[in-house]
Enzyme design. Structure first.
Site, mmCIF file in Angstrom:
data_model
loop_
_atom_site.group_PDB
_atom_site.id
_atom_site.type_symbol
_atom_site.label_atom_id
_atom_site.label_comp_id
_atom_site.label_asym_id
_atom_site.label_seq_id
_atom_site.Cartn_x
_atom_site.Cartn_y
_atom_site.Cartn_z
ATOM 1 N N ASP A 187 1.254 -1.064 -0.004
ATOM 2 C CA ASP A 187 -0.078 -0.200 -0.137
ATOM 3 C C ASP A 187 1.157 1.348 -0.138
ATOM 4 O O ASP A 187 1.765 1.232 1.150
ATOM 5 C CB ASP A 187 -0.861 -0.169 0.869
ATOM 6 C CG ASP A 187 -2.169 1.374 1.249
ATOM 7 O OD1 ASP A 187 -3.055 1.050 1.271
ATOM 8 O OD2 ASP A 187 -1.655 2.446 1.470
ATOM 9 N N TYR A 221 3.239 9.765 -0.373
ATOM 10 C CA TYR A 221 4.164 9.070 0.691
ATOM 11 C C TYR A 221 5.330 8.965 0.558
ATOM 12 O O TYR A 221 6.455 9.180 0.901
ATOM 13 C CB TYR A 221 3.739 7.506 1.165
ATOM 14 C CG TYR A 221 2.449 7.263 2.038
ATOM 15 C CD1 TYR A 221 2.149 7.774 2.047
ATOM 16 C CD2 TYR A 221 2.249 6.080 1.842
ATOM 17 C CE1 TYR A 221 0.792 7.851 2.573
ATOM 18 C CE2 TYR A 221 0.737 5.375 1.883
ATOM 19 C CZ TYR A 221 -0.388 6.689 2.756
ATOM 20 O OH TYR A 221 -1.242 5.779 3.150
ATOM 21 N N LYS A 255 -2.662 5.972 -3.883
ATOM 22 C CA LYS A 255 -4.104 7.450 -3.415
ATOM 23 C C LYS A 255 -3.425 8.535 -4.708
ATOM 24 O O LYS A 255 -2.588 8.812 -4.968
ATOM 25 C CB LYS A 255 -3.594 6.830 -2.214
ATOM 26 C CG LYS A 255 -4.497 6.130 -1.586
ATOM 27 C CD LYS A 255 -4.735 5.965 -0.145
ATOM 28 C CE LYS A 255 -4.107 4.821 1.024
ATOM 29 N NZ LYS A 255 -2.678 4.091 1.315
ATOM 30 N N HIS A 272 -7.807 9.439 -1.821
ATOM 31 C CA HIS A 272 -6.869 9.471 -0.298
ATOM 32 C C HIS A 272 -8.125 10.400 0.744
ATOM 33 O O HIS A 272 -8.014 10.029 2.176
ATOM 34 C CB HIS A 272 -5.903 10.561 -0.371
ATOM 35 C CG HIS A 272 -4.643 9.862 0.948
ATOM 36 N ND1 HIS A 272 -3.571 9.836 0.136
ATOM 37 C CD2 HIS A 272 -4.707 9.069 1.489
ATOM 38 C CE1 HIS A 272 -2.978 9.591 1.581
ATOM 39 N NE2 HIS A 272 -3.952 8.903 2.312
#
Ligand code: A2P
Length: 292
Positions: A50, A55, A80, A113
């Site tokens: 994931d 990120y 996302k 997200h």
């Protein structure tokens, strides 16, 4: 679908399958060290990863996958689109950047997200509807196999209720200290698989006396108790660790069973223990892509 081994999957409402434990890459060191951790995870048997445009871990994930030699079709990759990229053109750009960084030509799962960009966005419903319809187009174009959402509450699902495709996943914070029962019930009633981010309460529940006592009784780690707690509620845990031993430990959570009593006691942990402080409508993260 009965989950009794780390190789089992949840069935999504679109007919696709998703491996029952995911490796979360939020907060991972975004250089060689992080890449090596992911490589280790793949070698230990993790197949579900994931990530998110936010990120900054897509590139190391892509590199680790390439170096692992494991073929793309054996892996399940989720990314996302961040809340500031919800306009249709921005979604497509974000998605293309994710594919490029991951070194792949499709995603298994793409998530919205966050349901809204900020607390003051009065047109958030229109924006959300447009974003979800763009996700549906991406799926119809064959670029992503499944589409879903993250950090959604029932009122956010209402906005996209009449669209031609429904989200198959909702990824939310879930652990004994923040169970979001109303949202989990809503999702499960609508055949939406709930995924848990921070299943260990960002580490805060690992030393909780109630969790420790149950772990001691079963002679397992407190992390395993918390991961098994997710699965006992049909919630798919996304777990991360930087240690090979703990990565291994977290995958071996099918060697014991939590009893109904254990679950009852765990559900009694005080609300908000280990809570991140984030709320989809009331405390929206300010972070922009690149801040992490
Ligand atoms: P570490 O990388 O040192 O193993 P959450 O997913 O709830 O945000 O919590 C993640 C944290 O929990 C990670 O920082 C990780 O730290 C720690 N962790 C993961 N697995 C274990 C485990 N089996 N035992 C102890 N700590 C763990």
């Amino acid at each position: 679908m009965k989950i009794s081994s780390s190789e089992d999957s949840f069935l999504l409402s679109d007919g696709n399958k998703i491996p029952c434990i995911g490796f979360g890459t939020f907060g991972l060191d975004n250089n060689k060290k992080g890449q090596d951790i992911i490589k280790t995870a793949i070698s230990l048997g993790y197949r579900h990863f994931d990530t998110a445009s936010l990120y900054g871990s897509e590139e190391i994930l892509g590199k680790a996958i390439k170096a692992s030699g494991v073929s793309r079709d054996e892996l399940f990759l989720t990314s996302k689109v961040w809340k500031d990229d919800m306009a249709p053109g921005d979604i497509r750009k974000s998605f293309d950047r994710s594919l490029h960084a991951l070194g792949t030509d499709y995603l298994d799962l793409l998530l919205i997200h966050w349901p809204r960009a900020n607390e003051n966005d009065e047109e958030w419903e229109e924006h959300l509807l447009m974003a979800w319809n763009t996700f549906i187009f991406l799926k119809q174009e064959g670029k992503v196999k499944s589409i879903g959402v993250s950090n959604f509450l029932p009122q956010h699902f209402d906005v996209i209720h009449s669209c031609s495709e429904k989200p198959v996943v909702n990824q939310i914070e879930f652990h004994p200290g923040y169970m979001q029962t109303g949202t989990v019930d809503y999702c499960q009633r609508h055949s939406i698989v709930v995924e848990a981010w921070s299943p260990l309460g960002r580490g805060a529940l690992l030393n909780h006396p109630v969790v420790e006592e149950i772990a001691k009784k079963h002679k397992v780690s407190t992390a395993k108790v918390l991961l098994a707690f997710c699965l006992a509620h049909n919630v798919l845990p996304l777990v991360k660790s930087s240690s090979k031993e703990r990565l291994k430990d977290n995958l071996s959570l099918f060697d014991f069973n939590l009893s109904e009593d254990d679950l009852y006691v765990l559900r009694g942990i005080a609300e908000k223990t280990g809570w991140s402080g984030q709320h989809p409508d009331l405390s929206i993260p300010k972070a922009k892509v690149g801040d992490f």
